[in-house]
Design a protein around this motif. Structure first.
Motif, mmCIF file in Angstrom:
data_model
loop_
_atom_site.group_PDB
_atom_site.id
_atom_site.type_symbol
_atom_site.label_atom_id
_atom_site.label_comp_id
_atom_site.label_asym_id
_atom_site.label_seq_id
_atom_site.Cartn_x
_atom_site.Cartn_y
_atom_site.Cartn_z
ATOM 1 N N LEU A 191 19.786 90.441 -65.101
ATOM 2 C CA LEU A 191 18.590 89.693 -65.457
ATOM 3 C C LEU A 191 17.638 90.588 -66.248
ATOM 4 O O LEU A 191 17.624 91.808 -66.068
ATOM 5 C CB LEU A 191 17.887 89.193 -64.192
ATOM 6 N N PRO A 192 16.827 90.016 -67.128
ATOM 7 C CA PRO A 192 15.840 90.824 -67.860
ATOM 8 C C PRO A 192 14.910 91.558 -66.890
ATOM 9 O O PRO A 192 14.616 91.075 -65.798
ATOM 10 C CB PRO A 192 15.082 89.773 -68.679
ATOM 11 N N ALA A 193 14.429 92.709 -67.316
ATOM 12 C CA ALA A 193 13.576 93.537 -66.452
ATOM 13 C C ALA A 193 12.322 92.796 -66.011
ATOM 14 O O ALA A 193 11.803 93.033 -64.918
ATOM 15 C CB ALA A 193 13.199 94.825 -67.187
ATOM 16 N N ARG A 194 11.839 91.875 -66.835
ATOM 17 C CA ARG A 194 10.600 91.161 -66.492
ATOM 18 C C ARG A 194 10.772 90.244 -65.278
ATOM 19 O O ARG A 194 9.791 89.792 -64.687
ATOM 20 C CB ARG A 194 10.099 90.349 -67.684
ATOM 21 N N PHE A 195 12.018 89.970 -64.892
ATOM 22 C CA PHE A 195 12.264 89.117 -63.727
ATOM 23 C C PHE A 195 12.371 89.924 -62.432
ATOM 24 O O PHE A 195 12.423 89.346 -61.350
ATOM 25 C CB PHE A 195 13.560 88.322 -63.907
ATOM 26 N N GLU A 196 12.443 91.234 -62.537
ATOM 27 C CA GLU A 196 12.670 92.067 -61.360
ATOM 28 C C GLU A 196 11.538 91.903 -60.349
ATOM 29 O O GLU A 196 10.356 92.040 -60.676
ATOM 30 C CB GLU A 196 12.779 93.543 -61.770
ATOM 31 N N GLY A 197 11.901 91.603 -59.110
ATOM 32 C CA GLY A 197 10.936 91.430 -58.032
ATOM 33 C C GLY A 197 10.165 90.127 -58.081
ATOM 34 O O GLY A 197 9.304 89.890 -57.233
ATOM 35 N N ARG A 198 10.473 89.264 -59.039
ATOM 36 C CA ARG A 198 9.727 88.010 -59.190
ATOM 37 C C ARG A 198 10.634 86.796 -59.108
ATOM 38 O O ARG A 198 10.186 85.667 -59.338
ATOM 39 C CB ARG A 198 8.998 88.007 -60.535
ATOM 40 N N THR A 199 11.918 87.005 -58.792
ATOM 41 C CA THR A 199 12.890 85.919 -58.823
ATOM 42 C C THR A 199 13.024 85.279 -57.449
ATOM 43 O O THR A 199 13.424 85.925 -56.482
ATOM 44 C CB THR A 199 14.258 86.436 -59.293
ATOM 45 N N ARG A 200 12.682 84.002 -57.364
ATOM 46 C CA ARG A 200 12.780 83.252 -56.103
ATOM 47 C C ARG A 200 14.223 82.892 -55.785
ATOM 48 O O ARG A 200 14.670 82.991 -54.664
ATOM 49 C CB ARG A 200 11.918 81.989 -56.222
ATOM 50 N N ALA A 201 14.972 82.483 -56.795
ATOM 51 C CA ALA A 201 16.375 82.103 -56.596
ATOM 52 C C ALA A 201 17.093 82.105 -57.934
ATOM 53 O O ALA A 201 16.489 81.854 -58.981
ATOM 54 C CB ALA A 201 16.476 80.721 -55.953
ATOM 55 N N VAL A 202 18.393 82.406 -57.891
ATOM 56 C CA VAL A 202 19.263 82.301 -59.062
ATOM 57 C C VAL A 202 20.383 81.336 -58.682
ATOM 58 O O VAL A 202 21.006 81.475 -57.622
ATOM 59 C CB VAL A 202 19.852 83.659 -59.464
ATOM 60 N N LEU A 203 20.623 80.376 -59.541
ATOM 61 C CA LEU A 203 21.622 79.347 -59.266
ATOM 62 C C LEU A 203 22.534 79.192 -60.472
ATOM 63 O O LEU A 203 22.140 79.446 -61.615
ATOM 64 C CB LEU A 203 20.943 78.006 -58.975
ATOM 65 N N THR A 204 23.765 78.782 -60.212
ATOM 66 C CA THR A 204 24.678 78.450 -61.298
ATOM 67 C C THR A 204 25.214 77.053 -61.079
ATOM 68 O O THR A 204 25.539 76.663 -59.957
ATOM 69 C CB THR A 204 25.847 79.453 -61.399
ATOM 70 N N LEU A 205 25.259 76.285 -62.163
ATOM 71 C CA LEU A 205 25.888 74.968 -62.140
ATOM 72 C C LEU A 205 27.293 75.115 -62.687
ATOM 73 O O LEU A 205 27.491 75.674 -63.769
ATOM 74 C CB LEU A 205 25.097 73.976 -62.996
ATOM 75 N N GLN A 206 28.264 74.607 -61.936
ATOM 76 C CA GLN A 206 29.663 74.702 -62.350
ATOM 77 C C GLN A 206 30.276 73.314 -62.436
ATOM 78 O O GLN A 206 29.942 72.451 -61.635
ATOM 79 C CB GLN A 206 30.441 75.562 -61.348
ATOM 80 N N PRO A 207 31.157 73.081 -63.422
ATOM 81 C CA PRO A 207 31.663 74.045 -64.393
ATOM 82 C C PRO A 207 30.606 74.407 -65.432
ATOM 83 O O PRO A 207 29.689 73.633 -65.700
ATOM 84 C CB PRO A 207 32.841 73.301 -65.037
ATOM 85 N N ALA A 208 30.741 75.603 -66.002
ATOM 86 C CA ALA A 208 29.815 76.042 -67.038
ATOM 87 C C ALA A 208 29.942 75.148 -68.263
ATOM 88 O O ALA A 208 31.010 74.585 -68.527
ATOM 89 C CB ALA A 208 30.096 77.497 -67.412
ATOM 90 N N GLY A 209 28.858 75.010 -69.002
ATOM 91 C CA GLY A 209 28.870 74.174 -70.194
ATOM 92 C C GLY A 209 28.394 72.766 -69.947
ATOM 93 O O GLY A 209 28.316 71.963 -70.891
ATOM 94 N N ILE A 210 28.057 72.421 -68.682
ATOM 95 C CA ILE A 210 27.527 71.097 -68.386
ATOM 96 C C ILE A 210 26.211 70.913 -69.141
ATOM 97 O O ILE A 210 25.348 71.794 -69.172
ATOM 98 C CB ILE A 210 27.284 70.934 -66.869
ATOM 99 N N ASP A 211 26.064 69.742 -69.759
ATOM 100 C CA ASP A 211 24.859 69.420 -70.510
ATOM 101 C C ASP A 211 24.310 68.103 -69.984
ATOM 102 O O ASP A 211 25.070 67.174 -69.686
ATOM 103 C CB ASP A 211 25.211 69.311 -72.001
ATOM 104 N N PHE A 212 22.986 68.031 -69.836
ATOM 105 C CA PHE A 212 22.351 66.809 -69.346
ATOM 106 C C PHE A 212 21.564 66.160 -70.483
ATOM 107 O O PHE A 212 20.495 66.658 -70.855
ATOM 108 C CB PHE A 212 21.434 67.121 -68.168
ATOM 109 N N PRO A 213 22.042 65.055 -71.034
ATOM 110 C CA PRO A 213 21.325 64.393 -72.120
ATOM 111 C C PRO A 213 20.082 63.650 -71.639
ATOM 112 O O PRO A 213 19.271 63.214 -72.457
ATOM 113 C CB PRO A 213 22.369 63.423 -72.694
ATOM 114 N N VAL A 214 19.937 63.457 -70.335
ATOM 115 C CA VAL A 214 18.766 62.799 -69.756
ATOM 116 C C VAL A 214 18.172 63.733 -68.708
ATOM 117 O O VAL A 214 18.862 64.629 -68.197
ATOM 118 C CB VAL A 214 19.142 61.441 -69.122
ATOM 119 N N PRO A 215 16.896 63.565 -68.347
ATOM 120 C CA PRO A 215 16.312 64.435 -67.316
ATOM 121 C C PRO A 215 17.028 64.285 -65.976
ATOM 122 O O PRO A 215 17.405 63.187 -65.578
ATOM 123 C CB PRO A 215 14.867 63.937 -67.224
#
Length: 255
Positions: A191-215
């Protein structure tokens, strides 16, 4: 809770083709078998060297058999997790690490897509392992074509996808989807250094490449230390640029 429109990311499609062709019988020696895990050099002059490891456990284990590609260069990680991508074209190139073919117990490993930029004749050695999260079968939910699909992570973060709200490689997607927690120090790339100590959670959506055309709705559970009103910024990795981009700010009000 807030609505999140996920940015498009680079997809990795597969197409299996079975062709029947005429053959000629000869008396010569049989052809050498093709190794499906053989490396395939690209058409450039750069090189990428690294190691793939599991993001799970106190001591991460190496992952062999992970398919990696950068531009038109391809390789599979060895038993010790090491890999070399040779003759990589210079300039920004799509990078993929696909662990979905590595089965382990009750699940498989994740996919990861981004973009890397190597110079002509550069030999780049990754300074940390490329970690891939484990995706348990129990975490997967199949997209409901005509209804709302809800996927939940291990710590209670949920994603609600409306009917027709998911695409993969530009096409409507109705397969399994999972949202998985990732330790901030075990992300595929740091993660970029600016996120260090400030990250509440990291999540991944699988499979990768999923795109949401609507909210779609992303719901994050409150923490015992949260104040009455909490603002959280949401960031995602843009698979096309390889940069972390802001998806906005969500406000959480306690009842």
């Amino acid at each position: 809770m807030r609505s999140l429109r996920r940015r498009p990311s680079v997809g990795l499609g597969f197409l299996s083709v079975l062709a029947l062709t005429a053959c000629t019988i000869t008396n010569g020696p049989p052809p050498e078998p093709v190794d499906p895990l053989a490396a395939r050099p690209g058409t450039g002059t750069a090189q990428l060297i690294g190691v793939v490891k599991s993001a799970e456990g106190e001591t991460p284990l190496p992952l062999g058999g992970v398919r990696l590609s950068l531009g038109d260069a391809q390789a599979y990680s060895n038993v010790d997790g090491s890999f070399t991508l040779s003759n990589v074209p210079a300039g920004p190139q799509p990078f993929a690490a696909d662990g979905s073919g590595v089965q382990a117990g009750d699940g498989k490993y994740a996919q990861f897509f981004t973009s890397l930029n190597l110079a002509e004749e550069e030999k780049r050695v990754l300074d940390r392992p490329l970690y891939l999260p484990f995706v348990p079968n129990a975490s997967q939910r199949t997209i409901v074509p005509d209804g709302v699909t809800t996927a939940t992570s291990g710590d209670g973060v949920t994603v609600e996808i409306p009917a027709g709200g998911a695409r993969l490689d530009g096409q409507p997607y109705e397969g399994p989807i999972a949202i998985v927690n990732v330790a901030p120090d075990r992300t595929p790339i740091a993660l970029p250094a600016r996120f260090e100590g400030r990250t509440r959670a990291v999540l991944t959506l699988q499979p990768a490449g999923i795109d949401f055309p609507v909210p779609v709705r992303l719901t994050v559970p409150e923490s015992s230390g949260d104040a009455k009103s909490v603002f959280r910024s949401l960031w995602s990795l843009d698979g096309q640029s390889g940069e972390f981009v802001s998806d906005g700010v969500g406000k959480h009000d306690r009842g």
